[in-house]
Design a protein around this motif. Structure first.
Motif, PDB file in Angstrom:
ATOM      1  N   VAL A  15     -45.786 -48.152   1.760  1.00 14.91           N
ATOM      2  CA  VAL A  15     -46.715 -48.844   0.879  1.00 14.91           C
ATOM      3  C   VAL A  15     -46.769 -50.298   1.343  1.00 14.91           C
ATOM      4  N   LEU A  16     -47.980 -50.803   1.566  1.00 14.79           N
ATOM      5  CA  LEU A  16     -48.176 -52.139   2.131  1.00 14.79           C
ATOM      6  C   LEU A  16     -48.894 -53.013   1.117  1.00 14.79           C
ATOM      7  N   THR A  17     -48.399 -54.217   0.936  1.00 23.31           N
ATOM      8  CA  THR A  17     -49.113 -55.125   0.035  1.00 23.31           C
ATOM      9  C   THR A  17     -48.992 -56.546   0.549  1.00 23.31           C
ATOM     10  N   THR A  18     -50.009 -57.339   0.318  1.00 20.44           N
ATOM     11  CA  THR A  18     -49.947 -58.739   0.736  1.00 20.44           C
ATOM     12  C   THR A  18     -50.538 -59.615  -0.350  1.00 20.44           C
ATOM     13  N   ASP A  19     -49.819 -60.655  -0.672  1.00 18.12           N
ATOM     14  CA  ASP A  19     -50.246 -61.567  -1.730  1.00 18.12           C
ATOM     15  C   ASP A  19     -49.795 -62.965  -1.346  1.00 18.12           C
ATOM     16  N   GLY A  20     -50.661 -63.903  -1.559  1.00 16.11           N
ATOM     17  CA  GLY A  20     -50.362 -65.257  -1.123  1.00 16.11           C
ATOM     18  C   GLY A  20     -50.296 -66.242  -2.271  1.00 16.11           C
ATOM     19  N   ILE A  21     -49.665 -67.354  -1.971  1.00 15.16           N
ATOM     20  CA  ILE A  21     -49.557 -68.461  -2.915  1.00 15.16           C
ATOM     21  C   ILE A  21     -50.036 -69.721  -2.215  1.00 15.16           C
ATOM     22  N   ILE A  22     -50.957 -70.433  -2.835  1.00 14.85           N
ATOM     23  CA  ILE A  22     -51.422 -71.701  -2.301  1.00 14.85           C
ATOM     24  C   ILE A  22     -51.089 -72.780  -3.326  1.00 14.85           C
ATOM     25  N   ALA A  23     -50.422 -73.843  -2.856  1.00 12.95           N
ATOM     26  CA  ALA A  23     -50.056 -74.916  -3.783  1.00 12.95           C
ATOM     27  C   ALA A  23     -51.315 -75.551  -4.354  1.00 12.95           C
ATOM     28  N   GLY A  24     -51.334 -75.727  -5.648  1.00 14.40           N
ATOM     29  CA  GLY A  24     -52.508 -76.283  -6.308  1.00 14.40           C
ATOM     30  C   GLY A  24     -53.450 -75.205  -6.819  1.00 14.40           C
ATOM     31  N   VAL A  25     -53.260 -73.970  -6.339  1.00 13.72           N
ATOM     32  CA  VAL A  25     -54.074 -72.856  -6.836  1.00 13.72           C
ATOM     33  C   VAL A  25     -53.202 -71.910  -7.657  1.00 13.72           C
ATOM     34  N   HIS A  26     -52.096 -71.462  -7.050  1.00 16.59           N
ATOM     35  CA  HIS A  26     -51.233 -70.485  -7.722  1.00 16.59           C
ATOM     36  C   HIS A  26     -49.944 -71.092  -8.246  1.00 16.59           C
ATOM     37  N   VAL A  27     -49.546 -72.212  -7.715  1.00 15.97           N
ATOM     38  CA  VAL A  27     -48.363 -72.926  -8.213  1.00 15.97           C
ATOM     39  C   VAL A  27     -48.686 -74.419  -8.193  1.00 15.97           C
ATOM     40  N   PHE A  28     -47.909 -75.181  -8.951  1.00 14.61           N
ATOM     41  CA  PHE A  28     -48.032 -76.627  -8.896  1.00 14.61           C
ATOM     42  C   PHE A  28     -47.282 -77.106  -7.648  1.00 14.61           C
ATOM     43  N   PRO A  29     -47.912 -78.000  -6.883  1.00 11.30           N
ATOM     44  CA  PRO A  29     -47.272 -78.450  -5.639  1.00 11.30           C
ATOM     45  C   PRO A  29     -45.862 -78.996  -5.864  1.00 11.30           C
ATOM     46  N   ALA A  30     -45.600 -79.557  -7.052  1.00  7.47           N
ATOM     47  CA  ALA A  30     -44.283 -80.156  -7.284  1.00  7.47           C
ATOM     48  C   ALA A  30     -43.270 -79.155  -7.824  1.00  7.47           C
ATOM     49  N   ASP A  31     -43.657 -77.903  -7.987  1.00  4.57           N
ATOM     50  CA  ASP A  31     -42.678 -76.898  -8.419  1.00  4.57           C
ATOM     51  C   ASP A  31     -41.527 -76.846  -7.416  1.00  4.57           C
ATOM     52  N   PRO A  32     -40.325 -76.501  -7.895  1.00  3.42           N
ATOM     53  CA  PRO A  32     -39.183 -76.474  -6.974  1.00  3.42           C
ATOM     54  C   PRO A  32     -39.418 -75.487  -5.824  1.00  3.42           C
ATOM     55  N   ALA A  33     -38.977 -75.881  -4.642  1.00  7.50           N
ATOM     56  CA  ALA A  33     -39.210 -75.067  -3.449  1.00  7.50           C
ATOM     57  C   ALA A  33     -38.627 -73.670  -3.607  1.00  7.50           C
ATOM     58  N   ASP A  34     -37.439 -73.576  -4.206  1.00  9.25           N
ATOM     59  CA  ASP A  34     -36.824 -72.244  -4.324  1.00  9.25           C
ATOM     60  C   ASP A  34     -37.632 -71.358  -5.265  1.00  9.25           C
ATOM     61  N   ALA A  35     -38.221 -71.963  -6.305  1.00 14.29           N
ATOM     62  CA  ALA A  35     -39.033 -71.176  -7.239  1.00 14.29           C
ATOM     63  C   ALA A  35     -40.336 -70.715  -6.575  1.00 14.29           C
ATOM     64  N   ILE A  36     -40.926 -71.567  -5.756  1.00  9.94           N
ATOM     65  CA  ILE A  36     -42.152 -71.174  -5.046  1.00  9.94           C
ATOM     66  C   ILE A  36     -41.861 -69.975  -4.141  1.00  9.94           C
ATOM     67  N   ALA A  37     -40.749 -70.042  -3.430  1.00 13.42           N
ATOM     68  CA  ALA A  37     -40.389 -68.930  -2.537  1.00 13.42           C
ATOM     69  C   ALA A  37     -40.157 -67.649  -3.326  1.00 13.42           C
ATOM     70  N   ARG A  38     -39.417 -67.768  -4.409  1.00 16.44           N
ATOM     71  CA  ARG A  38     -39.104 -66.571  -5.195  1.00 16.44           C
ATOM     72  C   ARG A  38     -40.366 -65.996  -5.809  1.00 16.44           C
ATOM     73  N   ARG A  39     -41.231 -66.871  -6.300  1.00 17.58           N
ATOM     74  CA  ARG A  39     -42.477 -66.395  -6.884  1.00 17.58           C
ATOM     75  C   ARG A  39     -43.311 -65.649  -5.835  1.00 17.58           C
ATOM     76  N   ALA A  40     -43.388 -66.223  -4.638  1.00 12.24           N
ATOM     77  CA  ALA A  40     -44.202 -65.603  -3.580  1.00 12.24           C
ATOM     78  C   ALA A  40     -43.681 -64.208  -3.252  1.00 12.24           C
ATOM     79  N   LEU A  41     -42.370 -64.054  -3.208  1.00 10.32           N
ATOM     80  CA  LEU A  41     -41.806 -62.728  -2.925  1.00 10.32           C
ATOM     81  C   LEU A  41     -41.985 -61.800  -4.124  1.00 10.32           C
ATOM     82  N   ARG A  42     -41.771 -62.341  -5.318  1.00  4.51           N
ATOM     83  CA  ARG A  42     -41.790 -61.495  -6.514  1.00  4.51           C
ATOM     84  C   ARG A  42     -43.172 -60.909  -6.812  1.00  4.51           C
ATOM     85  N   VAL A  43     -44.231 -61.670  -6.560  1.00  2.00           N
ATOM     86  CA  VAL A  43     -45.555 -61.112  -6.849  1.00  2.00           C
ATOM     87  C   VAL A  43     -45.832 -59.916  -5.940  1.00  2.00           C
ATOM     88  N   ASN A  44     -45.248 -59.913  -4.768  1.00  2.00           N
ATOM     89  CA  ASN A  44     -45.388 -58.753  -3.882  1.00  2.00           C
ATOM     90  C   ASN A  44     -44.459 -57.611  -4.301  1.00  2.00           C
TER      91      ASN A  44
END
Lengths: 334, 334
Positions: B48-77
Motif C-alpha cells: 500500500v503506497l501513500t504520499t502526503d506532504g507538509i508545507i510550512a505556512g499551509v499545513h503547519v505554522f513555520p515556527a512549530d517545533p521541528a520535531d513536531a513538524i517531522a512527526r506530523r509529516a510521518l503521522r499523516v502518512n
C-alpha cells in the motif's frame, strides 16, 4: 450554520479528477479515488524505491515549458531505476502548485507526464496535490522491480573493472551554461545549440540498459552531479579508485565544438551535473557481454577508464598523460 | 582548471550523513549510501503506497517545533496506512529546506522523525534533500503491506453498515481555531487548551486498529478534511448515503467545553480538518467483532450513524432530529 448544500468535491478533488485521473489507468491507482495506491510486486522480486524532486528556480527555470518540467521530474527518477537495473513499475507524484497556476499549465504538465509514463512503461499510481506560497515543487517517488538480490549497487566495483559511460557526457552542463550566458555558444550551429539546450532540459534515462547492467555490471549509478563527482561516489562506496582517460570520454559534436572554442569548458563537461547518463563498472569477464547487451538495447556505451585498488582520489588523465585537477569537482545544490 | 583536491562529499552528502544516516538502520535503506532503497514485501502481500506532504505556512505554522513538524509529516502518512488496514513497512522522505535552516533545527527534526519511526515500526528507507527559496516542505511516501486483495477501500460500504469513528472528532480543528484566535478558549482550563493544541499539532494515527479494520470494515478512510467531507467521500465512492447522529459523535471534554461556550463551533468540529481519526463502515454481522478488535487494540471506537441506500447527500441529524446544514462543509487547502 445555515442551510446549504451538503459537502461537494473539494478543489483538490476536482483538480485531480480533471487533470490527473485520465492518467491513472493502472489498476493499482484505484482511479485516484482512494487514500492510497496498490502495488503487487512480481513474486521473487525486490522493489527498488527512489525519490527525486524538482523545485522551480533550483532545478529548472520557472518559465520552462510545463510538459518539459513534468517529463524531467519523471525522467530523473527513471534514471535512478535504470542505473540500479530495475524495471519501472509505477510512480507517485507530489506536486505543490504556486498560487495562480493555470489550467493550461496543468494540462501541459499532465501531457508531458502522460507521454513519458507511457513511453517508459511507468504508470501514475497516486499522489498528493497542494497549493504553495513558494515556487513550484514536483516530487516523484518511483518504483522498479528486479529479481531479489540483484540490484546494482554503488559499492560493488572491484579493482580491474572497466568503467563505461552511456551516451555523451557534459551536454546538460554545457546547455545550462548556454542558458545562463546568452553570449556563449557563438561558435555553434543552431542545431548544436538546440542539442545542448534540449539535453539540459530533457535528460534521456537509459532504462533500456537496465537488464544489461543487472546482468553484467558490478556497480553503477546515474550521473546527476557530474561525472567526476559521481565517479567519486562509486569509488568511495566500493573502496576503490578510478582512472579516467579524458580523451575517451564521449562528447557530442556540439560539446566538442563549444569546448574547442573555450577549452575551460572541458571541466564544466566533466564535473557539471544533470547528465543522467549511467556510469558503470564492469568486471573483465563481463565486458564483452556488457557491450553486446548495450548494442542489443540500442544504448551507446563507451569505455572511459578503469578501477584500481586503493582509496586515493580518482584521476582524470589528460592528453599530456597528467591528471587534471578541477576547480569545482562536483555539482551540488547545497 | 587549477590544482586542487579531488571531489569531496557534497554538502547534501554531508547533511545526509550527519543527520539522516543514523536513522537508516533498516537493511533496505542501504545506509542511505546508494541511489535507491530496497523493499522486499512479504510473499502473498500487496504493498500500500501513500504520499502526503507538509508545507510550512499551509499545513503547519513555520515556527512549530521541528520535531513536531517531522512527526506530523510521518503521522499523516501512517494514518492513511492505518485506515487502509496496512502494516507500516517504511518510508521515503523528500525534504526541501529553506535557506538558513540550522543544524539545531535539523537535529530536532530528525529526533522527532526517529522517535515516531521507532514507535510505529516504520523505518526510514531513503529520501531526497534540497534547498529551496520557498518555505519548508516535507513530503513523505509511506509503504505498508497487507495480504493480497485485503486493502480496505473507500468504496466498499453497503446499505445497512454501521458507521464508526475512532477517538474524538474536532479537536484538531478547534486547536487550530485557538491558535488563530488567541482570545478564544477563555472558558477552558489550561489542560483543555493544551489538549486541543496538541491534537492539532500531533495527530495520533490509529495503526493499532489496522488489522481490525482489515478483518471487519467494509470501507474506511482517515479524517483529514473533516468528518463531513470525508464521510461524503466514503459515500460517493461506495454509492451510498450516510446518516450521522450528531449527539453520538465523540467529543473530548475540551471540545465539549469550547462548543458549550460557543455553539457555532460545533460545525467547526464536524467539518474542520486534521482529525486523523478513522471513519469506518462495518457490516451488521461484523459489528461485534469490530468492537472486540478495537478493544483488544486499545483504540476507542464509537458508533455514530448508519449507511443507507441512495446517493442523496449524507445528513448530520441534530438534537432536534432535524438535519444540520453547514456553511463550509469540508476543509480544503485549495
Amino acid at each position: 450554520m445555515s442551510k446549504r448544500a451538503a459537502p461537494q468535491a473539494s478543489g483538490e478533488d476536482r483538480l485531480i479528477a480533471r487533470h490527473f485521473r485520465p492518467l491513472a489507468r493502472h489498476p493499482g491507482a484505484l482511479g485516484l479515488a482512494d487514500d492510497a495506491a496498490l502495488l503487487t510486486p512480481p513474486p521473487g522480486c525486490d522493489l527498488v524505491l527512489t525519490t527525486d524532486g524538482i523545485i522551480a528556480g533550483v532545478h529548472v527555470f520557472p518559465a520552462d515549458p510545463a510538459d518539459a518540467i513534468a517529463r524531467r521530474a519523471l525522467r530523473v527518477n527513471l534514471s535512478d531505476l535504470a542505473a540500479k537495473g530495475a524495471k519501472p513499475a509505477g510512480f507517485l507524484l507530489a506536486v505543490a502548485l504556486p498560487v495562480g497556476t493555470t489550467d493550461e499549465w496543468l494540462a501541459g504538465f499532465v501531457r508531458g507526464l502522460s507521454a513519458d509514463a507511457d513511453h517508459y512503461g511507468c504508470p501514475l499510481l497516486g499522489g498528493d496535490t497542494d497549493r504553495t506560497p513558494g515556487p513550484l515543487s514536483v516530487s516523484i517517488t518511483a518504483f522498479g522491480s528486479l529479481p531479489t538480490g540483484t540490484m546494482v549497487r554503488r559499492g560493488g566495483s572491484r579493482p580491474g573493472d572497466t568503467l563505461f559511460v552511456t551516451g555523451t557526457v557534459g551536454d546538460a552542463a554545457l546547455g545550462l551554461h548556454l542558458r545562463k550566458d546568452l553570449r556563449a555558444g557563438g561558435s555553434l550551429t543552431p542545431a548544436q545549440r538546440d542539442h545542448l539546450l534540449t539535453r539540459y532540459l530533457l535528460p534521456e534515462p537509459r532504462n533500456a540498459l537496465a537488464e544489461t547492467l543487472r546482468t553484467h555490471a558490478s556497480a553503477a549509478l546515474d550521473i546527476s552531479d557530474g561525472l567526476a563527482g559521481d565517479l567519486a561516489k562509486l569509488c568511495r562506496a566500493s573502496g576503490v579508485t578510478g582512472q579516467i582517460d579524458v580523451a575517451q570520454v564521449p562528447l557530442s559534436d556540439a560539446a566538442r565544438a563549444l569546448i574547442k572554442a573555450d577549452p575551460m569548458l572541458l571541466e564544466h563537461a566533466l564535473t557539471g551535473g544533470d547528465d543522467y547518463e549511467i556510469l558503470a563498472a564492469v568486471p573483465a569477464g563481463r565486458v564483452e557481454g556488457f557491450r553486446a547487451g548495450a548494442r542489443a538495447a540500442g544504448v551507446a556505451v563507451t569505455e572511459i577508464g578503469r578501477v584500481d585498488a586503493g582509496d586515493a582520489p580518482s584521476q582524470f588523465i589528460g592528453p599530456d598523460r597528467r591528471p587534471l585537477a578541477f576547480d569545482r569537482p562536483a555539482y551540488s545544490h547545497f
